[in-house]
Design a protein around this motif. Sequence first.
Motif, PDB file in Angstrom:
ATOM      1  N   SER A  40     -27.398  20.500  -9.252  1.00 32.00           N
ATOM      2  CA  SER A  40     -29.562  19.591  -9.218  1.00 32.00           C
ATOM      3  C   SER A  40     -29.693  20.098  -9.605  1.00 32.00           C
ATOM      4  O   SER A  40     -30.947  20.900  -9.095  1.00 32.00           O
ATOM      5  N   GLY A  41     -31.103  19.606 -11.479  1.00 30.49           N
ATOM      6  CA  GLY A  41     -32.274  20.635 -12.037  1.00 30.49           C
ATOM      7  C   GLY A  41     -32.836  20.693 -10.703  1.00 30.49           C
ATOM      8  O   GLY A  41     -34.008  22.232 -11.367  1.00 30.49           O
ATOM      9  N   ALA A  42     -33.659  19.747  -9.915  1.00 29.42           N
ATOM     10  CA  ALA A  42     -34.158  19.842  -8.962  1.00 29.42           C
ATOM     11  C   ALA A  42     -34.526  20.954  -7.868  1.00 29.42           C
ATOM     12  O   ALA A  42     -35.522  21.308  -6.953  1.00 29.42           O
ATOM     13  N   GLY A  45     -33.086  24.250 -11.337  1.00 34.38           N
ATOM     14  CA  GLY A  45     -33.200  23.771 -12.380  1.00 34.38           C
ATOM     15  C   GLY A  45     -31.741  23.853 -13.696  1.00 34.38           C
ATOM     16  O   GLY A  45     -30.812  23.330 -13.318  1.00 34.38           O
ATOM     17  N   CYS A  46     -31.914  23.833 -14.732  1.00 33.72           N
ATOM     18  CA  CYS A  46     -31.480  23.158 -15.790  1.00 33.72           C
ATOM     19  C   CYS A  46     -30.290  24.382 -15.748  1.00 33.72           C
ATOM     20  O   CYS A  46     -29.450  23.108 -16.187  1.00 33.72           O
ATOM     21  N   GLN A  47     -29.925  25.562 -15.297  1.00 37.78           N
ATOM     22  CA  GLN A  47     -28.817  26.070 -15.447  1.00 37.78           C
ATOM     23  C   GLN A  47     -27.758  25.734 -14.510  1.00 37.78           C
ATOM     24  O   GLN A  47     -26.483  25.434 -14.701  1.00 37.78           O
ATOM     25  N   GLY A  48     -28.670  24.368 -13.587  1.00 35.55           N
ATOM     26  CA  GLY A  48     -26.898  23.555 -12.643  1.00 35.55           C
ATOM     27  C   GLY A  48     -26.603  22.341 -13.175  1.00 35.55           C
ATOM     28  O   GLY A  48     -25.718  21.786 -12.667  1.00 35.55           O
ATOM     29  N   GLU A  49     -27.375  22.260 -14.239  1.00 39.42           N
ATOM     30  CA  GLU A  49     -27.340  21.097 -15.029  1.00 39.42           C
ATOM     31  C   GLU A  49     -26.111  21.406 -16.478  1.00 39.42           C
ATOM     32  O   GLU A  49     -25.244  21.071 -16.406  1.00 39.42           O
ATOM     33  N   VAL A  50     -27.236  21.622 -17.232  1.00 39.72           N
ATOM     34  CA  VAL A  50     -26.745  21.542 -18.147  1.00 39.72           C
ATOM     35  C   VAL A  50     -26.175  22.925 -18.523  1.00 39.72           C
ATOM     36  O   VAL A  50     -24.540  23.031 -19.135  1.00 39.72           O
ATOM     37  N   GLY A  51     -25.826  24.075 -17.839  1.00 31.43           N
ATOM     38  CA  GLY A  51     -25.320  25.435 -17.723  1.00 31.43           C
ATOM     39  C   GLY A  51     -23.913  24.898 -16.693  1.00 31.43           C
ATOM     40  O   GLY A  51     -22.971  25.218 -17.600  1.00 31.43           O
ATOM     41  N   LEU A  86     -32.342  29.235 -16.409  1.00 27.85           N
ATOM     42  CA  LEU A  86     -32.494  27.947 -17.700  1.00 27.85           C
ATOM     43  C   LEU A  86     -33.380  26.809 -16.893  1.00 27.85           C
ATOM     44  O   LEU A  86     -32.924  26.707 -15.724  1.00 27.85           O
ATOM     45  N   THR A  87     -34.329  27.599 -17.093  1.00 26.09           N
ATOM     46  CA  THR A  87     -35.428  26.156 -16.239  1.00 26.09           C
ATOM     47  C   THR A  87     -35.238  25.423 -17.265  1.00 26.09           C
ATOM     48  O   THR A  87     -34.855  24.337 -17.450  1.00 26.09           O
ATOM     49  N   CYS A  88     -35.974  23.928 -15.818  1.00 25.21           N
ATOM     50  CA  CYS A  88     -36.519  22.471 -15.643  1.00 25.21           C
ATOM     51  C   CYS A  88     -37.069  21.757 -16.872  1.00 25.21           C
ATOM     52  O   CYS A  88     -38.020  22.250 -15.671  1.00 25.21           O
ATOM     53  N   ASP A  89     -37.472  22.152 -17.531  1.00 28.16           N
ATOM     54  CA  ASP A  89     -39.231  21.764 -17.710  1.00 28.16           C
ATOM     55  C   ASP A  89     -38.819  20.337 -18.477  1.00 28.16           C
ATOM     56  O   ASP A  89     -39.892  20.796 -20.017  1.00 28.16           O
ATOM     57  N   PRO A  90     -39.230  19.390 -17.961  1.00 19.88           N
ATOM     58  CA  PRO A  90     -39.001  18.494 -19.005  1.00 19.88           C
ATOM     59  C   PRO A  90     -40.093  17.644 -19.503  1.00 19.88           C
ATOM     60  O   PRO A  90     -41.273  17.425 -18.686  1.00 19.88           O
ATOM     61  N   VAL A  91     -40.438  17.460 -20.734  1.00 20.24           N
ATOM     62  CA  VAL A  91     -41.741  16.994 -21.618  1.00 20.24           C
ATOM     63  C   VAL A  91     -42.084  15.357 -20.951  1.00 20.24           C
ATOM     64  O   VAL A  91     -41.483  14.825 -21.204  1.00 20.24           O
ATOM     65  N   LEU A  94     -39.472  13.062 -19.600  1.00 21.72           N
ATOM     66  CA  LEU A  94     -38.858  12.838 -19.425  1.00 21.72           C
ATOM     67  C   LEU A  94     -37.189  12.931 -19.777  1.00 21.72           C
ATOM     68  O   LEU A  94     -37.860  14.591 -19.857  1.00 21.72           O
ATOM     69  N   VAL A  95     -36.179  12.655 -19.651  1.00 26.00           N
ATOM     70  CA  VAL A  95     -34.806  13.481 -20.107  1.00 26.00           C
ATOM     71  C   VAL A  95     -35.007  13.764 -21.590  1.00 26.00           C
ATOM     72  O   VAL A  95     -34.014  12.760 -21.767  1.00 26.00           O
ATOM     73  N   GLN A  96     -35.815  14.221 -22.756  1.00 28.88           N
ATOM     74  CA  GLN A  96     -35.567  13.946 -23.969  1.00 28.88           C
ATOM     75  C   GLN A  96     -35.907  14.727 -25.006  1.00 28.88           C
ATOM     76  O   GLN A  96     -34.778  16.017 -24.997  1.00 28.88           O
ATOM     77  N   ILE A  97     -37.175  15.578 -24.151  1.00 23.53           N
ATOM     78  CA  ILE A  97     -37.262  17.136 -24.942  1.00 23.53           C
ATOM     79  C   ILE A  97     -37.381  18.066 -23.648  1.00 23.53           C
ATOM     80  O   ILE A  97     -38.311  17.913 -22.264  1.00 23.53           O
ATOM     81  N   PRO A  98     -36.264  19.562 -23.388  1.00 21.65           N
ATOM     82  CA  PRO A  98     -35.459  19.833 -24.501  1.00 21.65           C
ATOM     83  C   PRO A  98     -34.454  19.106 -24.081  1.00 21.65           C
ATOM     84  O   PRO A  98     -33.140  20.074 -24.665  1.00 21.65           O
ATOM     85  N   CYS A  99     -33.710  17.816 -23.395  1.00 21.50           N
ATOM     86  CA  CYS A  99     -32.808  17.915 -22.396  1.00 21.50           C
ATOM     87  C   CYS A  99     -31.528  17.513 -23.941  1.00 21.50           C
ATOM     88  O   CYS A  99     -30.070  17.816 -23.838  1.00 21.50           O
ATOM     89  N   ILE A 100     -32.195  17.096 -24.966  1.00 19.07           N
ATOM     90  CA  ILE A 100     -31.223  15.803 -25.917  1.00 19.07           C
ATOM     91  C   ILE A 100     -30.568  17.566 -26.174  1.00 19.07           C
ATOM     92  O   ILE A 100     -29.402  17.734 -26.622  1.00 19.07           O
ATOM     93  N   GLU A 101     -31.565  18.164 -26.826  1.00 20.19           N
ATOM     94  CA  GLU A 101     -31.147  19.108 -28.411  1.00 20.19           C
ATOM     95  C   GLU A 101     -30.576  19.904 -27.065  1.00 20.19           C
ATOM     96  O   GLU A 101     -29.001  20.823 -27.604  1.00 20.19           O
ATOM     97  N   ARG A 102     -30.621  20.618 -25.697  1.00 16.83           N
ATOM     98  CA  ARG A 102     -30.458  21.802 -25.174  1.00 16.83           C
ATOM     99  C   ARG A 102     -28.559  21.261 -24.652  1.00 16.83           C
ATOM    100  O   ARG A 102     -27.806  21.810 -25.089  1.00 16.83           O
ATOM    101  N   ASN A 103     -28.312  20.141 -24.298  1.00 15.02           N
ATOM    102  CA  ASN A 103     -26.944  19.642 -24.700  1.00 15.02           C
ATOM    103  C   ASN A 103     -26.375  19.210 -25.441  1.00 15.02           C
ATOM    104  O   ASN A 103     -24.998  19.664 -25.548  1.00 15.02           O
ATOM    105  N   ALA A 104     -26.734  19.266 -26.476  1.00 16.87           N
ATOM    106  CA  ALA A 104     -26.319  19.814 -27.772  1.00 16.87           C
ATOM    107  C   ALA A 104     -25.327  20.681 -27.942  1.00 16.87           C
ATOM    108  O   ALA A 104     -25.092  21.035 -28.600  1.00 16.87           O
TER     109      ALA A 104
HETATM  110  S1  SF4 Z   1     -31.406  18.312 -19.089  1.00 13.48           S
HETATM  111 FE1  SF4 Z   1     -33.729  17.717 -18.655  1.00 13.48          FE
HETATM  112  S2  SF4 Z   1     -33.957  17.233 -16.800  1.00 13.48           S
HETATM  113 FE2  SF4 Z   1     -31.905  17.863 -16.962  1.00 13.48          FE
HETATM  114  S3  SF4 Z   1     -31.584  20.014 -15.798  1.00 13.48           S
HETATM  115 FE3  SF4 Z   1     -31.995  20.139 -17.726  1.00 13.48          FE
HETATM  116  S4  SF4 Z   1     -34.424  20.404 -18.953  1.00 13.48           S
HETATM  117 FE4  SF4 Z   1     -34.190  19.464 -16.653  1.00 13.48          FE
END
Ligand code: SF4
Length: 178
Positions: A40-42, A45-51, A86-91, A94-104
């Motif tokens: 969970s990013g909450a 942070g993002c290391q637990g999601e995208v990582g 890796l931090t979770c800091d969605p602009v 919204l789960v768009q920036i940096p999320c979409i590019e980060r996933n790619a």
């Molecule tokens: S993808 Fe976006 S919302 Fe999900 S953990 Fe990463 S920064 Fe946060």
Amino acid sequence: MPAVLYHLQETRKFTDKRILRALATAGLFGNVVRTNASISGAEVGCQGEVGVACAMAAAAASQLFGGTLAQIEYAAEMGLEHHLGLTCDPVCGLVQIPCIERNAFAASRALDANTYANFTDGRHRVSFDRVVATMHQTGKDLPSLYKETSTGGLASNSDMDEQPGDPALRTKDLNKEH
Ligand code: SF4
């Protein structure tokens, strides 16, 4: 996960059965993290999601390319290790920036981790379990600013009116009198 598996099936013609088995392997790695740390990013942070997604995709890719157990575990370990912190800091929350590019980018990294692991004999210094524990501790140490609250990082440093890629704006900036 879907991007990596779809790409590999389209380009390498892996059967559905092999894709499903790779998916099951990825699920095992994801469950290890979910049980021993967090996805969970909450919470971490993002290391637990995208990582973690990167680690899962790396394990799946390694299995599809015939990796040994050690190589599969190594690929997953690298996928997570190189997202530590890796931090979770969605602009704008919204789960768009940096999320979409980060996933790619993470999908691409998963394929790189597979390639790297498969060039080795699978022996390495840091185990997947150890990197999961490290990720968990790092997540606990992160301030809440960087855990899905959109109060720090990119979320607090972004100007949505700024369009750096707009060529008209760049020309205008160049013609400014100083
Ligand atoms: S993808 Fe976006 S919302 Fe999900 S953990 Fe990463 S920064 Fe946060």
